[in-house]
Each structure stands twice: as C-alpha cells, then as structure tokens.
Design an enzyme around this catalytic site. Sequence first.
Site, short mmCIF file in Angstrom:
data_model
loop_
_atom_site.label_atom_id
_atom_site.label_comp_id
_atom_site.label_asym_id
_atom_site.label_seq_id
_atom_site.Cartn_x
_atom_site.Cartn_y
_atom_site.Cartn_z
N ASN A 284 0.86 -1.16 -0.02
CA ASN A 284 -0.05 -0.21 -0.03
C ASN A 284 0.92 1.24 -0.09
O ASN A 284 0.58 2.27 0.71
CB ASN A 284 -0.89 -0.01 1.15
N HIS A 335 -1.51 4.22 0.33
CA HIS A 335 -2.29 4.41 -0.86
C HIS A 335 -3.70 4.72 -0.35
O HIS A 335 -4.37 5.41 -1.48
CB HIS A 335 -2.06 3.10 -1.39
N CYS A 336 -4.24 4.11 0.36
CA CYS A 336 -5.86 4.32 0.79
C CYS A 336 -6.04 5.69 1.06
O CYS A 336 -7.29 6.11 0.82
CB CYS A 336 -6.08 3.36 1.98
N THR A 337 -5.20 6.47 1.47
CA THR A 337 -5.48 7.79 1.87
C THR A 337 -5.18 8.72 0.85
O THR A 337 -5.40 10.04 0.96
CB THR A 337 -4.66 8.30 3.03
#
Length: 343
Positions: A284, A335-337
């Site tokens: 991520n 990566h999610c943010t």
Amino acid sequence: MSLTERNRSMPQPWVMPDEGQPHRRTWMAFGADERVWTAELLPRIREDVARIARTVARFEPVSMLVRPEEFDLARALAGPEVALVPAEMDDLWLRDSGPVFVGGEGAMAAVDFNFNAWGDKQEYREDAQLAGLVAERTGAELLATELVLEGGGIEVDGAGTAIVTESCVLNDNRNPGWQREDVEAELARLLGISKVIWLPGIAGYDVTDGHTDFYARFAGPGVVVAGREDDVGCYDYDVTRRHLAILQDSADARGGPLRVEVIPGPARVRDEFARDEFAAGYMNFYVCNGGVVAPEFGDPEADAFAEATLARVFPGRQVVQIDIDAVAAGGGGIHCTTQQEPA
C-alpha cells in the site's frame, strides 16, 4: 441492447494513467472522526494522515479536504505546505471515495464509481459526494457509470492492463448480477483497459473485501510488485500464493509476460497497535513525483527488504518509509489515503 453491448458500442477516448506518470497534485482527506474511530486511535490516525501529507508534499503539491471545524487542527498537524480545502466527509479513505482520473484527447475527466462504503459497511452520505466535489475543484469532466468500484480495488499500468480482485468488484454488495465481461467492458470504456488480470482476493475478512492495492501493484508496464503473507495462520497465506501463481502465468495487454517482484510482509509489528485487523503489508505504498512513500513496521529486516525492492523497481525515485501504525490498525495504508490528479 445489453449492458456489455452498450458499453462496447460507445467511444473509448479515456485512459487511466499509471500512478508513476507525472502528477499535478495529490488529494487527501482529513476525515477521521469519533463516529468511526475509537478514542484511542483518533488522535494518532490524524497524526498519521498529516505525516503522509507532509511526506508527499516534499515531492508534489497536496490538497487535503478538511471539515471547517477541524481546519485549525489540520493546519497545525499538516503544516503550511499542505493546501486545505473545506469539505464535509464521513472518513479519510479518499482513494476509494474520491474520483479516478483519466485523460484523453487533451482533456481530463474524473470517474465517479458510486462509492457505497465497501458494500454499506458504514455511513457514506457525505463521502458519496466527494468524487463530484474533487472533480469540480479540478475542472475535470465527471463521468458516470453504473459500476460500483473503489480506487483501491483496481491497479493499472497505464498501457491497457488492469489487475482487479473478484472478491471486491464481483461482490453482490457492490455489483449484484455483474459478470466479468460486464466489468471488463465498462473498464474499457472508462479507463481504456483492454486486458484485466483477475485475482480471486478474499471477501469478508477486511472492510474492503480484498482490495487489489493490498496484493499487487504495477511498477510500470510489465512489472508487478506483489505481496506474500508468510504467516501460515493468516487468512491471506493461501490467497497470496494463488495470486503469485496467477500473476507469474499472466501476460499484459501487449502480450508480454509479467516480471513479478515479491515482497513478504513483516514478521512482526510494533505492539502498541497490533490487532487482528492490522494491515501489515508493504503493497500500500504511494508513487508520487520523484518519490515512493511506503510504510515501515518496526521489523528491520523486512522493512529494509521492502525499501530495497521498491528502490530497484522504481529507479530514480527516492523511497521514504514512514510509521503509519494507526492507519494500519484501521485496516488501511498510505495508498488508501491518497488519490493522484495526473498532470
């Protein structure tokens, strides 16, 4: 005319660029609050999100969505280099709630993939508006679709190849009745995808039902970085090995084989936030202009191996590892943010 036939009959001017292509900026959301996060995690998750923003801002501009009442707190934590944009939101995962940017014929567009909180798993009324809000702020045309998909659920090489997990996009909590060919046709129309590599993923163990960006990432056309879980007691042990076998036997949209670089997860993490839902993997990471921002988990050997591998597959970029334990404790990663706005 069926959905598949309708999609295939439409022009396909749009292409989703590879994350490693130049960015205009990164978008983030300072969205954690007490409705979702525990009192223990809330202050630390805000610090982690701000740390990610400050690190990315070393490489490119960052715009962060912030509730007006949290503006001063976000400014204090994120610092002066991060631009703050007033907005209402439910949570911080802008990779999933925000738009997916595409380009074509000298224009830019943003796809609204109908965020529904990973299959109605939490409140998302405000987050469902963020794709349109960000598109408006960037001046991008907003593209509509019936497909429900999160940005973390698809990985592309910018040259026609995508990696998608069945456990996410073919899940009835997103797209009941959809088949592989329906999804492929819509990804072709919206993102310029001509080849989809399907990984099984695994549903029901994490909130995302097995997002692609926790399993495999492109480092450019023909090169994939893939995670491997080495804890035999972990639910991801078998599925990551199935993914590796599929990727090593796959070709990309150009017909060439994939070079698969494997990064095992850490053997241990720091004790403070260790819990069952802790997302202890290196996939991520986030690729930005001249840099790769990646996690470290306090396992010196595994952290160093991940850093060296990322430096090798992303030559010319500086790899910066940071502590994001509170984000990982919430089941997410760097990566999610984040969500890139292409140049």
